[in-house]
Design an enzyme around this catalytic site. Structure first.
Site, PDB file in Angstrom:
ATOM      1  N   ARG A 122       1.301   8.657  12.747  1.00  0.00           N
ATOM      2  CA  ARG A 122       0.988   9.863  13.340  1.00  0.00           C
ATOM      3  C   ARG A 122      -0.413   9.892  13.158  1.00  0.00           C
ATOM      4  O   ARG A 122      -1.053  10.507  14.009  1.00  0.00           O
ATOM      5  CB  ARG A 122       1.561  10.856  12.669  1.00  0.00           C
ATOM      6  CG  ARG A 122       1.302  12.350  13.339  1.00  0.00           C
ATOM      7  CD  ARG A 122       1.822  13.317  12.319  1.00  0.00           C
ATOM      8  NE  ARG A 122       1.070  13.462  10.930  1.00  0.00           N
ATOM      9  CZ  ARG A 122       1.319  13.752   9.835  1.00  0.00           C
ATOM     10  NH1 ARG A 122       2.621  14.444   9.812  1.00  0.00           N
ATOM     11  NH2 ARG A 122       0.894  13.821   8.718  1.00  0.00           N
ATOM     12  N   TYR A 136       0.764  -1.212   0.125  1.00  0.00           N
ATOM     13  CA  TYR A 136      -0.072  -0.020   0.012  1.00  0.00           C
ATOM     14  C   TYR A 136       0.798   1.125   0.112  1.00  0.00           C
ATOM     15  O   TYR A 136       0.650   2.026  -0.831  1.00  0.00           O
ATOM     16  CB  TYR A 136      -0.921   0.079   1.156  1.00  0.00           C
ATOM     17  CG  TYR A 136      -1.872   1.143   1.337  1.00  0.00           C
ATOM     18  CD1 TYR A 136      -2.861   1.623   0.581  1.00  0.00           C
ATOM     19  CD2 TYR A 136      -1.253   2.342   2.006  1.00  0.00           C
ATOM     20  CE1 TYR A 136      -3.606   2.705   0.654  1.00  0.00           C
ATOM     21  CE2 TYR A 136      -2.043   3.306   2.299  1.00  0.00           C
ATOM     22  CZ  TYR A 136      -3.140   3.625   1.684  1.00  0.00           C
ATOM     23  OH  TYR A 136      -3.583   4.853   1.685  1.00  0.00           O
ATOM     24  N   ARG A 176     -10.883   4.176   8.945  1.00  0.00           N
ATOM     25  CA  ARG A 176      -9.594   3.689   8.013  1.00  0.00           C
ATOM     26  C   ARG A 176      -8.809   2.900   8.877  1.00  0.00           C
ATOM     27  O   ARG A 176      -8.585   3.265  10.018  1.00  0.00           O
ATOM     28  CB  ARG A 176      -9.009   4.927   7.307  1.00  0.00           C
ATOM     29  CG  ARG A 176      -9.702   5.552   6.063  1.00  0.00           C
ATOM     30  CD  ARG A 176      -8.994   6.597   5.294  1.00  0.00           C
ATOM     31  NE  ARG A 176      -8.229   7.282   6.471  1.00  0.00           N
ATOM     32  CZ  ARG A 176      -8.998   8.774   6.369  1.00  0.00           C
ATOM     33  NH1 ARG A 176      -9.921   8.888   5.851  1.00  0.00           N
ATOM     34  NH2 ARG A 176      -8.454   9.680   7.050  1.00  0.00           N
ATOM     35  N   PHE A 179      15.669  19.165  -0.777  1.00  0.00           N
ATOM     36  CA  PHE A 179      14.487  18.859  -1.345  1.00  0.00           C
ATOM     37  C   PHE A 179      13.919  17.438  -0.686  1.00  0.00           C
ATOM     38  O   PHE A 179      12.826  17.198  -0.227  1.00  0.00           O
ATOM     39  CB  PHE A 179      14.243  18.753  -2.734  1.00  0.00           C
ATOM     40  CG  PHE A 179      12.896  18.477  -3.297  1.00  0.00           C
ATOM     41  CD1 PHE A 179      11.929  19.239  -3.290  1.00  0.00           C
ATOM     42  CD2 PHE A 179      12.627  17.159  -3.545  1.00  0.00           C
ATOM     43  CE1 PHE A 179      10.621  18.867  -3.607  1.00  0.00           C
ATOM     44  CE2 PHE A 179      11.284  16.742  -4.050  1.00  0.00           C
ATOM     45  CZ  PHE A 179      10.110  17.752  -4.147  1.00  0.00           C
TER      46      PHE A 179
END
Length: 344
Positions: free
Chosen positions: A128, A81, A138, A198
């Site tokens: 979290r 997933y 969910r 980044f």
């Protein structure tokens, strides 16, 4: 299919509910399409290719009745997933970095490292967001993990289950920590400073968040976030692999300090943090004090330069000592009426 919609100018979607977080994006998606079509063909092809695989993967989950009802069942499904929602993002970005010339084409060959980058971030977010996801129906925490501690996923937040909840939290954080050394491997391969920052900023935020959540029952009561000031400090430090490795090492030590010997995951947590320590010791020696180049890293200081720097620092230290000694032994400060600068 969404990857084909990317090429349809003027396409928008207005049927999202008023509370949907992505509603505004979809309502004005024609702007995104215009920007997408302005990119070089090579970039468009990469983005469309990733969107296609991601869309197909998410469609499988949307049609999976068992997943929708019972959530993620095992660790393998958890990885799969996270691969579709985040691992593929890492793969796509790596391909874009290489195609743009900002990074070496060699970076694309090690796809696994790109996937680890995405999985580390996504798993941290899932840990979290326990309470928010639970309230929305969910279940992304693998049943293979939480069922070892409670009968029902929602029991983790219930009073009286604090010990079980914290031990379960350790287990799933352990699952995420396994990706940390590979994330450091990926970052260590980057050459362009802008690309490095980044990529590094989300990773250090993730390890800091894991350290904050570890053995922290607030994780089951609210969304735990690192403080804004701490976030700013982390962002400013994401300029080179030396700084980032030290951040990983420091937060792994926070986890070690909080690790509970009574936790059944105690030894495994210690080993996982030890692997981060080992990575830093092997790849970032303590004597590595050189800054990250704007274009390349390493090979900036040859052996002769190292020797000169060493001699230079030695001479400076000796000179400072001699000046200090000479001032104290031979000058009358009262007569000269000056302050001793070495006391400043």
């Amino acid at each position: 299919s969404f990857h084909e919609i990317l090429f349809q100018r003027g396409w928008t979607f207005t049927e999202s509910g008023p509370l949907e977080k992505d509603r505004q994006l979809l309502v004005e998606f024609d702007i995104v399409i215009d920007e997408f079509l302005s990119l070089r063909k090579e970039f468009r092809d990469i983005i469309a290719d990733i969107a296609k695989e991601m869309g197909n993967g998410m469609a499988d989950y949307a049609k999976n009745a068992a997943h929708n009802k019972y959530g993620v069942q095992n660790n393998e499904e958890f990885d799969k997933y996270c691969y579709y929602v985040a691992g593929l993002v890492g793969v796509g970005l790596t391909r874009l970095f290489a195609e743009s010339g900002l990074e070496s084409p060699e970076l694309v060959k090690d796809t696994e490292l790109s996937i680890h980058m995405g999985l580390f971030l996504q798993k941290t977010n899932i840990i979290r967001d326990y309470l928010e996801d639970l309230l929305d129906g969910r279940k992304f925490w693998p049943k293979e993990i939480w069922s070892n501690y409670v009968e029902d996923f929602s029991d983790l937040k219930e009073s009286g289950n604090e010990t079980e909840a914290l031990n379960c939290l350790s287990a799933i954080i352990l699952n995420a920590l396994h990706h940390a050394p590979e994330c450091l491997d990926y970052l260590n391969k980057l050459h362009n400073r802008s690309v490095f920052s980044f990529c590094a900023i989300p990773q250090v935020m993730a390890i800091a968040t894991l350290a904050l959540m570890f053995r922290n029952y607030d994780t089951f009561q609210k969304v735990v976030k690192i403080r804004r000031g701490e976030s700013i400090k982390l962002i400013l430090k994401c300029t080179n692999i030396h700084e980032v490795a030290n951040i990983f090492r420091e937060y792994s030590r926070v986890i070690i300090r909080k690790n509970d010997p009574k936790d059944p995951n105690f030894m495994k947590i210690s080993v996982a943090c030890g692997k981060i320590e080992k990575w830093c010791a092997v790849n970032i020696p303590v004597t590595d004090i050189y800054p990250y180049s704007t274009t390349i890293k390493g090979d900036l200081f040859n052996q002769e330069t190292d020797i000169l720097l060493f001699i230079g620092f030695g001479l400076l230290a000796l000179t400072a000592y001699l000046l200090y000694y000479y001032n104290w032994e031979h000058f009358s400060f009262d007569e000269l009426k000056i302050s001793n600068i070495f006391d400043a």
